[in-house]
Scaffold this motif. Structure first.
Motif, PDB file in Angstrom:
ATOM      1  N   LEU A 170       0.729  -2.574   2.159  1.00 23.34           N
ATOM      2  CA  LEU A 170       0.015  -1.416   1.223  1.00 23.34           C
ATOM      3  C   LEU A 170      -1.192  -0.968   2.009  1.00 23.34           C
ATOM      4  O   LEU A 170      -2.066  -0.346   1.624  1.00 23.34           O
ATOM      5  CB  LEU A 170      -0.836  -2.409   0.136  1.00 23.34           C
TER       6      LEU A 170
ATOM      7  N   LEU B  91       3.180   5.596   2.842  1.00 25.57           N
ATOM      8  CA  LEU B  91       3.666   4.394   2.309  1.00 25.57           C
ATOM      9  C   LEU B  91       5.202   4.481   1.702  1.00 25.57           C
ATOM     10  O   LEU B  91       5.481   5.681   1.898  1.00 25.57           O
ATOM     11  CB  LEU B  91       2.987   3.781   1.106  1.00 25.57           C
TER      12      LEU B  91
ATOM     13  N   ARG C 173      -7.297   4.970  -3.971  1.00 29.19           N
ATOM     14  CA  ARG C 173      -6.153   5.785  -3.263  1.00 29.19           C
ATOM     15  C   ARG C 173      -6.059   7.016  -3.994  1.00 29.19           C
ATOM     16  O   ARG C 173      -5.412   7.902  -3.185  1.00 29.19           O
ATOM     17  CB  ARG C 173      -4.849   4.673  -3.781  1.00 29.19           C
TER      18      ARG C 173
ATOM     19  N   SER D 226      -6.980   1.808  -7.435  1.00 24.11           N
ATOM     20  CA  SER D 226      -6.361   3.015  -7.930  1.00 24.11           C
ATOM     21  C   SER D 226      -7.072   4.307  -7.642  1.00 24.11           C
ATOM     22  O   SER D 226      -6.544   5.196  -7.132  1.00 24.11           O
ATOM     23  CB  SER D 226      -5.985   2.861  -9.295  1.00 24.11           C
TER      24      SER D 226
ATOM     25  N   ARG E 226       2.299  -1.100  -6.979  1.00 22.84           N
ATOM     26  CA  ARG E 226       2.025  -2.257  -5.955  1.00 22.84           C
ATOM     27  C   ARG E 226       0.894  -2.846  -5.877  1.00 22.84           C
ATOM     28  O   ARG E 226       0.516  -4.018  -5.743  1.00 22.84           O
ATOM     29  CB  ARG E 226       2.520  -1.551  -4.862  1.00 22.84           C
TER      30      ARG E 226
ATOM     31  N   LYS F  36       4.498   4.494  -8.381  1.00 22.93           N
ATOM     32  CA  LYS F  36       4.971   3.323  -7.380  1.00 22.93           C
ATOM     33  C   LYS F  36       3.944   2.436  -6.971  1.00 22.93           C
ATOM     34  O   LYS F  36       3.885   1.307  -6.674  1.00 22.93           O
ATOM     35  CB  LYS F  36       6.133   3.632  -6.461  1.00 22.93           C
ATOM     36  N   GLU F  37       2.806   3.373  -6.162  1.00 20.61           N
ATOM     37  CA  GLU F  37       1.766   2.763  -5.472  1.00 20.61           C
ATOM     38  C   GLU F  37       1.111   1.915  -6.562  1.00 20.61           C
ATOM     39  O   GLU F  37       0.400   1.066  -5.896  1.00 20.61           O
ATOM     40  CB  GLU F  37       0.999   3.627  -4.689  1.00 20.61           C
ATOM     41  N   ARG F  38       0.733   2.563  -7.409  1.00 21.82           N
ATOM     42  CA  ARG F  38      -0.195   1.936  -8.917  1.00 21.82           C
ATOM     43  C   ARG F  38       0.529   0.802  -8.910  1.00 21.82           C
ATOM     44  O   ARG F  38      -0.426  -0.285  -9.020  1.00 21.82           O
ATOM     45  CB  ARG F  38      -0.554   2.700  -9.683  1.00 21.82           C
TER      46      ARG F  38
END
Length: 131
Positions: free
Chosen positions: A70, A75, A129, A126, A86, A82-84
């Motif tokens: 991360l 990424l 990002r 979150s 992770r 998907k990032e949230r």
């Protein structure tokens, strides 16, 4: 040139993650002891007792983020949802690590602070990002 730019953005991302984790830790302390979502039945510990724990928490976060992939720019695919997800998983792993570490260290930490930290870390990371 591209590699230097990528390294710069990765460093910036790590810096903002550290900033938002610090904000989450301090916010959790204030939510627990000054807004009193949970009644306080004993003396409120000074903020300094919780700030002493911030450097090890930051170190654990950086290691955890590197391990979970991360900390890089660009990424693995999947976009924002998907990032949230992770970030949620990383925050949950960190929460569990803190619970285990406080058991072994025998440090008197409020479980509510740890719970608030888990929730605020998800929210602040979150937001960071997203920004």
């Amino acid at each position: 040139m591209l590699k230097k730019r990528t390294e710069f953005y990765e460093s910036l991302l790590i810096f903002t993650d550290i900033l938002f984790i610090s904000i989450a830790w301090i916010t959790a302390y204030f939510l627990r002891f000054h807004l009193e979502f949970v009644p306080v039945y004993h003396d409120v510990p000074p903020l300094q007792e919780y700030l002493v724990l911030l450097p090890p928490i930051i170190l654990l976060w950086v290691v955890l983020f590197k391990a979970l992939g991360l900390s890089g720019v660009g990424l693995k695919g999947g976009g924002a949802p998907k990032e949230r997800w992770r970030l949620f998983k990383a925050s949950t792993v960190m929460f569990l690590l803190l619970v285990v570490l406080t058991f072994f260290v025998r440090k008197e930490l409020s479980r509510a602070v740890l719970l608030f930290f888990w929730l605020t870390s998800i929210a602040t990371l979150s937001l960071g990002r997203f920004l």
